[in-house]
Motif scaffolding. Sequence first.
Motif, PDB file in Angstrom:
ATOM      1  N   ALA A 109      -6.597   4.288  -3.819  1.00 18.78           N
ATOM      2  CA  ALA A 109      -6.894   5.613  -4.378  1.00 18.78           C
ATOM      3  C   ALA A 109      -8.063   6.271  -3.640  1.00 18.78           C
ATOM      4  CB  ALA A 109      -7.214   5.498  -5.861  1.00 18.78           C
ATOM      5  N   LEU A 110      -9.081   5.491  -3.305  1.00 11.67           N
ATOM      6  CA  LEU A 110     -10.224   6.047  -2.580  1.00 11.67           C
ATOM      7  C   LEU A 110      -9.844   6.456  -1.164  1.00 11.67           C
ATOM      8  CD1 LEU A 110     -13.128   3.671  -3.727  1.00 11.67           C
ATOM      9  CD2 LEU A 110     -12.800   6.077  -4.334  1.00 11.67           C
ATOM     10  N   ASP A 111      -8.928   5.717  -0.567  1.00 17.48           N
ATOM     11  CA  ASP A 111      -8.440   6.102   0.765  1.00 17.48           C
ATOM     12  C   ASP A 111      -7.655   7.413   0.696  1.00 17.48           C
ATOM     13  OD1 ASP A 111      -9.540   3.936   2.078  1.00 17.48           O
ATOM     14  OD2 ASP A 111      -7.718   2.706   1.937  1.00 17.48           O
ATOM     15  N   MET A 112      -6.900   7.578  -0.377  1.00 17.54           N
ATOM     16  CA  MET A 112      -6.056   8.767  -0.514  1.00 17.54           C
ATOM     17  C   MET A 112      -6.837   9.998  -0.961  1.00 17.54           C
ATOM     18  SD  MET A 112      -2.799   7.043  -2.484  1.00 17.54           S
ATOM     19  CE  MET A 112      -1.934   8.609  -2.657  1.00 17.54           C
ATOM     20  N   TYR A 113      -7.784   9.796  -1.867  1.00 16.35           N
ATOM     21  CA  TYR A 113      -8.530  10.916  -2.453  1.00 16.35           C
ATOM     22  C   TYR A 113     -10.035  10.657  -2.405  1.00 16.35           C
ATOM     23  CZ  TYR A 113      -3.862  11.699  -4.452  1.00 16.35           C
ATOM     24  OH  TYR A 113      -2.512  11.889  -4.629  1.00 16.35           O
ATOM     25  N   PRO A 114     -10.618  10.544  -1.211  1.00 16.85           N
ATOM     26  CA  PRO A 114     -12.049  10.220  -1.106  1.00 16.85           C
ATOM     27  C   PRO A 114     -12.968  11.242  -1.783  1.00 16.85           C
ATOM     28  CG  PRO A 114     -11.183  10.991   0.996  1.00 16.85           C
ATOM     29  CD  PRO A 114     -10.002  10.738   0.123  1.00 16.85           C
ATOM     30  N   ASP A 115     -12.543  12.507  -1.822  1.00 15.73           N
ATOM     31  CA  ASP A 115     -13.375  13.529  -2.460  1.00 15.73           C
ATOM     32  C   ASP A 115     -13.411  13.385  -3.979  1.00 15.73           C
ATOM     33  OD1 ASP A 115     -13.910  14.604   0.013  1.00 15.73           O
ATOM     34  OD2 ASP A 115     -12.368  16.168  -0.127  1.00 15.73           O
ATOM     35  N   GLN A 153      -5.018  -6.845 -13.136  1.00 14.96           N
ATOM     36  CA  GLN A 153      -5.292  -7.847 -12.108  1.00 14.96           C
ATOM     37  C   GLN A 153      -5.268  -7.245 -10.706  1.00 14.96           C
ATOM     38  OE1 GLN A 153      -2.605  -7.496 -13.901  1.00 14.96           O
ATOM     39  NE2 GLN A 153      -0.749  -8.159 -12.839  1.00 14.96           N
ATOM     40  N   GLU A 154      -4.805  -6.015 -10.588  1.00 18.80           N
ATOM     41  CA  GLU A 154      -4.726  -5.348  -9.290  1.00 18.80           C
ATOM     42  C   GLU A 154      -5.719  -4.195  -9.174  1.00 18.80           C
ATOM     43  OE1 GLU A 154      -3.126  -6.357  -6.802  1.00 18.80           O
ATOM     44  OE2 GLU A 154      -1.856  -7.878  -7.727  1.00 18.80           O
ATOM     45  N   ALA A 155      -6.771  -4.231  -9.993  1.00 21.39           N
ATOM     46  CA  ALA A 155      -7.749  -3.135 -10.006  1.00 21.39           C
ATOM     47  C   ALA A 155      -8.344  -2.875  -8.630  1.00 21.39           C
ATOM     48  CB  ALA A 155      -8.858  -3.443 -11.010  1.00 21.39           C
ATOM     49  N   GLU A 156      -8.642  -3.960  -7.887  1.00 24.53           N
ATOM     50  CA  GLU A 156      -9.238  -3.798  -6.557  1.00 24.53           C
ATOM     51  C   GLU A 156      -8.320  -3.021  -5.628  1.00 24.53           C
ATOM     52  OE1 GLU A 156     -11.270  -7.428  -4.898  1.00 24.53           O
ATOM     53  OE2 GLU A 156     -10.302  -8.312  -6.651  1.00 24.53           O
ATOM     54  N   THR A 157      -7.054  -3.411  -5.603  1.00 25.81           N
ATOM     55  CA  THR A 157      -6.084  -2.764  -4.726  1.00 25.81           C
ATOM     56  C   THR A 157      -5.896  -1.302  -5.106  1.00 25.81           C
ATOM     57  OG1 THR A 157      -4.908  -4.862  -4.495  1.00 25.81           O
ATOM     58  CG2 THR A 157      -3.725  -2.873  -3.848  1.00 25.81           C
ATOM     59  N   VAL A 186      -6.174  12.693 -10.638  1.00 23.46           N
ATOM     60  CA  VAL A 186      -6.195  11.377 -10.010  1.00 23.46           C
ATOM     61  C   VAL A 186      -6.866  10.363 -10.932  1.00 23.46           C
ATOM     62  CG1 VAL A 186      -8.376  11.802  -8.777  1.00 23.46           C
ATOM     63  CG2 VAL A 186      -6.772  10.093  -7.909  1.00 23.46           C
ATOM     64  N   GLY A 187      -7.836  10.831 -11.710  1.00 27.98           N
ATOM     65  CA  GLY A 187      -8.504   9.934 -12.647  1.00 27.98           C
ATOM     66  C   GLY A 187      -7.550   9.390 -13.692  1.00 27.98           C
ATOM     67  N   ARG A 188      -6.723  10.251 -14.238  1.00 28.01           N
ATOM     68  CA  ARG A 188      -5.735   9.814 -15.233  1.00 28.01           C
ATOM     69  C   ARG A 188      -4.749   8.832 -14.621  1.00 28.01           C
ATOM     70  NH1 ARG A 188      -3.944  15.344 -18.456  1.00 28.01           N
ATOM     71  NH2 ARG A 188      -5.980  15.818 -19.380  1.00 28.01           N
ATOM     72  N   ALA A 189      -4.353   9.119 -13.387  1.00 26.39           N
ATOM     73  CA  ALA A 189      -3.400   8.241 -12.714  1.00 26.39           C
ATOM     74  C   ALA A 189      -4.004   6.857 -12.496  1.00 26.39           C
ATOM     75  CB  ALA A 189      -2.991   8.852 -11.370  1.00 26.39           C
ATOM     76  N   VAL A 190      -5.236   6.815 -12.005  1.00 30.81           N
ATOM     77  CA  VAL A 190      -5.906   5.532 -11.761  1.00 30.81           C
ATOM     78  C   VAL A 190      -6.118   4.774 -13.063  1.00 30.81           C
ATOM     79  CG1 VAL A 190      -8.086   4.479 -11.035  1.00 30.81           C
ATOM     80  CG2 VAL A 190      -7.026   6.245  -9.614  1.00 30.81           C
ATOM     81  N   ARG A 191      -6.522   5.486 -14.105  1.00 27.80           N
ATOM     82  CA  ARG A 191      -6.741   4.830 -15.398  1.00 27.80           C
ATOM     83  C   ARG A 191      -5.445   4.235 -15.940  1.00 27.80           C
ATOM     84  NH1 ARG A 191      -8.875   8.701 -17.624  1.00 27.80           N
ATOM     85  NH2 ARG A 191     -11.067   8.122 -17.489  1.00 27.80           N
ATOM     86  N   ASN A 249       0.815  -1.205   0.000  1.00 28.96           N
ATOM     87  CA  ASN A 249       0.000   0.000   0.000  1.00 28.96           C
ATOM     88  C   ASN A 249       0.855   1.266   0.000  1.00 28.96           C
ATOM     89  OD1 ASN A 249      -2.351  -1.437  -0.074  1.00 28.96           O
ATOM     90  ND2 ASN A 249      -2.844  -1.205   2.094  1.00 28.96           N
ATOM     91  N   LYS A 250       1.911   1.257   0.794  1.00 31.41           N
ATOM     92  CA  LYS A 250       2.779   2.430   0.864  1.00 31.41           C
ATOM     93  C   LYS A 250       3.459   2.687  -0.475  1.00 31.41           C
ATOM     94  CE  LYS A 250       3.778   2.257   5.830  1.00 31.41           C
ATOM     95  NZ  LYS A 250       4.811   2.047   6.879  1.00 31.41           N
ATOM     96  N   VAL A 251       3.926   1.609  -1.105  1.00 29.74           N
ATOM     97  CA  VAL A 251       4.557   1.750  -2.414  1.00 29.74           C
ATOM     98  C   VAL A 251       3.554   2.282  -3.428  1.00 29.74           C
ATOM     99  CG1 VAL A 251       5.623   0.509  -4.328  1.00 29.74           C
ATOM    100  CG2 VAL A 251       6.259  -0.038  -1.973  1.00 29.74           C
ATOM    101  N   LEU A 252       2.348   1.723  -3.400  1.00 29.73           N
ATOM    102  CA  LEU A 252       1.314   2.138  -4.341  1.00 29.73           C
ATOM    103  C   LEU A 252       0.890   3.583  -4.085  1.00 29.73           C
ATOM    104  CD1 LEU A 252      -0.533   1.460  -6.655  1.00 29.73           C
ATOM    105  CD2 LEU A 252      -2.116   0.378  -5.054  1.00 29.73           C
ATOM    106  N   GLN A 253       0.772   3.961  -2.816  1.00 31.25           N
ATOM    107  CA  GLN A 253       0.427   5.340  -2.488  1.00 31.25           C
ATOM    108  C   GLN A 253       1.448   6.315  -3.076  1.00 31.25           C
ATOM    109  OE1 GLN A 253       0.159   5.394   1.765  1.00 31.25           O
ATOM    110  NE2 GLN A 253      -1.729   4.183   1.825  1.00 31.25           N
TER     111      GLN A 253
END
Length: 256
Positions: free
Chosen positions: A72-78, A63-67, A50-55, A33-37
């Motif tokens: 991403a939702l934890d980091m940028y809930p708004d 295969q890691e879409a869930e993670t 953030v949308g471009r980054a997630v896409r 999680n820390k690495v991904l954050q």
Amino acid sequence: MKRSCGCILGTLMLFTGNNALAIENNAAVETENKVLQGFIKRQVSQSMSVGRAVRSITSHYPQEAETIVSVALDMYPDDYREIIHAAISAQPTATSKIVQIAIDKEVSSCPNIVQLAIEADPSYVDFVVGAAADSSPDELKDIVRVAVLTEPDSADTIVQTLTEEHPNELVDILTSAIQAVPVVGEYVVNALLAIFPEKAEDVVTTAVRESAGQREQVRKILETAHQAGVESEKLKEYALNGGAHEDDVKEAVAPK
């Protein structure tokens, strides 16, 4: 939530310049999680979205879409709208899991998440409503209403999917669908009678009652039910109980 830490963790370490260590269980997940954050933050700073980054990340690591979505939702809930839309657009086959994660994290109301997910990819509407109803069964009526309003052309699929999973809620599901978009009455009736012919009374009576005042719609519903195999006498009984005119029944069963 299942996570194959080796994939994202091992690959993303290449971007961070660190060496992957053999860490197990919770420690591995935390490290991942820390690495991904950190990776998401860098992508956001570079793309300004953030949308471009997630896409981008989801496209590279489907295969890691869930993670990815969870972090991403934890980091940028708004920015949940952007995140949900971007993730589903990049990995539509993960739609139900993405919806489930968003609902569990309570980033918005369940119906709102349903609308966002359907707008992102209407072709997965059955997965969206199925996941939403399983997560929030108390909001079933609102889920139906929003789903049918958002994608009325899929009303029959929406109703069929939900009634198969929640057969005891057939009347509420049908009522909510027709109240939301009255013109879908004949299509949802046809879809329901195909899988629940033994519940023809509930289906016809409810559909007719909810279409009261719209005689053309009532006639279409009755014609559909008759073509689906409901006998004339039974159809008349169900229709009259729902408030139809006897002339509507006669017209519906008359030879064409």
